[in-house]
Design a protein around this motif. Structure first.
Motif, PDB file in Angstrom:
ATOM      1  N   LEU A   1       0.842  -1.194   0.000  1.00  0.00           N
ATOM      2  CA  LEU A   1       0.000   0.000   0.000  1.00  0.00           C
ATOM      3  C   LEU A   1       0.876   1.242   0.000  1.00  0.00           C
ATOM      4  N   TYR A   2       0.350   2.287  -0.599  1.00  0.00           N
ATOM      5  CA  TYR A   2       1.034   3.576  -0.671  1.00  0.00           C
ATOM      6  C   TYR A   2       0.096   4.629  -0.101  1.00  0.00           C
ATOM      7  N   PHE A   3       0.677   5.638   0.505  1.00  0.00           N
ATOM      8  CA  PHE A   3      -0.113   6.654   1.187  1.00  0.00           C
ATOM      9  C   PHE A   3       0.289   8.047   0.728  1.00  0.00           C
ATOM     10  N   VAL A   4      -0.721   8.857   0.470  1.00  0.00           N
ATOM     11  CA  VAL A   4      -0.533  10.282   0.278  1.00  0.00           C
ATOM     12  C   VAL A   4      -1.007  10.919   1.575  1.00  0.00           C
ATOM     13  N   TYR A   5      -0.233  11.832   2.103  1.00  0.00           N
ATOM     14  CA  TYR A   5      -0.568  12.371   3.415  1.00  0.00           C
ATOM     15  C   TYR A   5      -0.325  13.877   3.470  1.00  0.00           C
ATOM     16  N   ILE A   6      -1.009  14.515   4.414  1.00  0.00           N
ATOM     17  CA  ILE A   6      -0.796  15.932   4.680  1.00  0.00           C
ATOM     18  C   ILE A   6      -0.435  16.075   6.157  1.00  0.00           C
ATOM     19  N   LEU A   7       0.645  16.779   6.382  1.00  0.00           N
ATOM     20  CA  LEU A   7       1.083  17.134   7.726  1.00  0.00           C
ATOM     21  C   LEU A   7       0.939  18.636   7.895  1.00  0.00           C
TER      22      LEU A   7
ATOM     23  N   MET B   1       1.510  23.625   5.674  1.00  0.00           N
ATOM     24  CA  MET B   1       1.177  22.249   5.295  1.00  0.00           C
ATOM     25  C   MET B   1       2.277  21.631   4.454  1.00  0.00           C
ATOM     26  N   TYR B   2       2.358  20.312   4.551  1.00  0.00           N
ATOM     27  CA  TYR B   2       3.305  19.524   3.769  1.00  0.00           C
ATOM     28  C   TYR B   2       2.556  18.324   3.208  1.00  0.00           C
ATOM     29  N   VAL B   3       2.722  18.064   1.924  1.00  0.00           N
ATOM     30  CA  VAL B   3       2.090  16.917   1.266  1.00  0.00           C
ATOM     31  C   VAL B   3       3.191  15.953   0.846  1.00  0.00           C
ATOM     32  N   GLY B   4       3.013  14.674   1.181  1.00  0.00           N
ATOM     33  CA  GLY B   4       4.015  13.678   0.828  1.00  0.00           C
ATOM     34  C   GLY B   4       3.390  12.368   0.407  1.00  0.00           C
TER      35      GLY B   4
ATOM     36  N   ASN C   1       4.664  18.245  11.934  1.00  0.00           N
ATOM     37  CA  ASN C   1       4.695  16.836  12.337  1.00  0.00           C
ATOM     38  C   ASN C   1       3.330  16.290  12.763  1.00  0.00           C
ATOM     39  N   LYS C   2       2.268  17.019  12.474  1.00  0.00           N
ATOM     40  CA  LYS C   2       0.923  16.561  12.843  1.00  0.00           C
ATOM     41  C   LYS C   2       0.224  16.005  11.598  1.00  0.00           C
ATOM     42  N   LEU C   3      -0.072  14.712  11.613  1.00  0.00           N
ATOM     43  CA  LEU C   3      -0.760  14.056  10.503  1.00  0.00           C
ATOM     44  C   LEU C   3      -2.248  14.392  10.561  1.00  0.00           C
ATOM     45  N   VAL C   4      -2.753  15.090   9.536  1.00  0.00           N
ATOM     46  CA  VAL C   4      -4.161  15.491   9.542  1.00  0.00           C
ATOM     47  C   VAL C   4      -4.966  14.866   8.401  1.00  0.00           C
ATOM     48  N   TYR C   5      -4.289  14.225   7.449  1.00  0.00           N
ATOM     49  CA  TYR C   5      -5.005  13.674   6.302  1.00  0.00           C
ATOM     50  C   TYR C   5      -4.145  12.592   5.653  1.00  0.00           C
ATOM     51  N   TYR C   6      -4.823  11.536   5.158  1.00  0.00           N
ATOM     52  CA  TYR C   6      -4.115  10.557   4.337  1.00  0.00           C
ATOM     53  C   TYR C   6      -5.101   9.792   3.461  1.00  0.00           C
ATOM     54  N   GLU C   7      -4.577   9.265   2.373  1.00  0.00           N
ATOM     55  CA  GLU C   7      -5.321   8.393   1.454  1.00  0.00           C
ATOM     56  C   GLU C   7      -4.443   7.186   1.164  1.00  0.00           C
ATOM     57  N   MET C   8      -5.067   6.039   0.923  1.00  0.00           N
ATOM     58  CA  MET C   8      -4.337   4.809   0.598  1.00  0.00           C
ATOM     59  C   MET C   8      -4.523   4.458  -0.878  1.00  0.00           C
TER      60      MET C   8
ATOM     61  N   ASN D   1      -0.906  20.861  -5.892  1.00  0.00           N
ATOM     62  CA  ASN D   1      -1.311  21.951  -6.777  1.00  0.00           C
ATOM     63  C   ASN D   1      -2.594  22.664  -6.345  1.00  0.00           C
ATOM     64  N   LEU D   2      -3.273  22.128  -5.334  1.00  0.00           N
ATOM     65  CA  LEU D   2      -4.481  22.788  -4.849  1.00  0.00           C
ATOM     66  C   LEU D   2      -4.121  24.079  -4.124  1.00  0.00           C
ATOM     67  N   ILE D   3      -4.998  25.062  -4.216  1.00  0.00           N
ATOM     68  CA  ILE D   3      -4.800  26.257  -3.413  1.00  0.00           C
ATOM     69  C   ILE D   3      -5.081  25.910  -1.953  1.00  0.00           C
ATOM     70  N   ARG D   4      -4.586  26.723  -1.064  1.00  0.00           N
ATOM     71  CA  ARG D   4      -4.693  26.445   0.373  1.00  0.00           C
ATOM     72  C   ARG D   4      -6.131  26.168   0.816  1.00  0.00           C
ATOM     73  N   ASP D   5      -7.086  26.973   0.358  1.00  0.00           N
ATOM     74  CA  ASP D   5      -8.487  26.795   0.761  1.00  0.00           C
ATOM     75  C   ASP D   5      -9.021  25.412   0.381  1.00  0.00           C
ATOM     76  N   LYS D   6      -8.621  24.906  -0.767  1.00  0.00           N
ATOM     77  CA  LYS D   6      -9.082  23.576  -1.182  1.00  0.00           C
ATOM     78  C   LYS D   6      -8.433  22.477  -0.346  1.00  0.00           C
ATOM     79  N   LYS D   7      -7.173  22.667   0.040  1.00  0.00           N
ATOM     80  CA  LYS D   7      -6.523  21.698   0.934  1.00  0.00           C
ATOM     81  C   LYS D   7      -7.238  21.691   2.282  1.00  0.00           C
ATOM     82  N   ILE D   8      -7.596  22.855   2.778  1.00  0.00           N
ATOM     83  CA  ILE D   8      -8.306  22.959   4.053  1.00  0.00           C
ATOM     84  C   ILE D   8      -9.646  22.240   3.977  1.00  0.00           C
TER      85      ILE D   8
END
Length: 96
Positions: A5-11, A19-22, A49-56, A72-79
């Motif tokens: 499994l692979y994860f996309v995450y937002i810290l 925010m950081y996306v990885g 260092n706070k994990l607030v979002y992820y997808e598998m 590539n999303l603007i900040r409001d869309k990430k929120i």
């Protein structure tokens, strides 16, 4: 044989201001490294260092495409994405 499994995450940081996306194949280990300030120069510099979002994902290529699209999303869309998944912006690390 175990499925990979692979994860996309937002810290984010304590104040949710940066925010950081990885992407990773081991989210628990990767977030732990961020929590130890060994994740990346950027996350260490801003104490992200706070994990607030992820997808598998089962496919690394799809995970990378999703990571790029979130970056590539603007900040409001990430929120909005985070609030839909995690309305209180809790640190999800302990739930992994």
């Amino acid at each position: 044989m175990r499925e990979k499994l692979y994860f996309v995450y937002i810290l984010t940081n304590f104040t949710n201001s940066v925010m950081y996306v990885g992407v990773t194949n081991n989210i628990k280990s990767r977030v732990y490294k961020h929590k130890q300030n060994r994740g990346s120069v950027f996350t260490s510099k801003y104490n992200i260092n706070k994990l607030v979002y992820y997808e598998m994902f089962k496919d690394i290529e799809l995970a990378i495409l999703r990571e790029k699209s979130i970056k590539n999303l603007i900040r409001d869309k990430k929120i909005k994405l985070i609030k839909k998944f995690n309305p209180k912006w809790n640190d999800l690390y302990d739930e992994l």
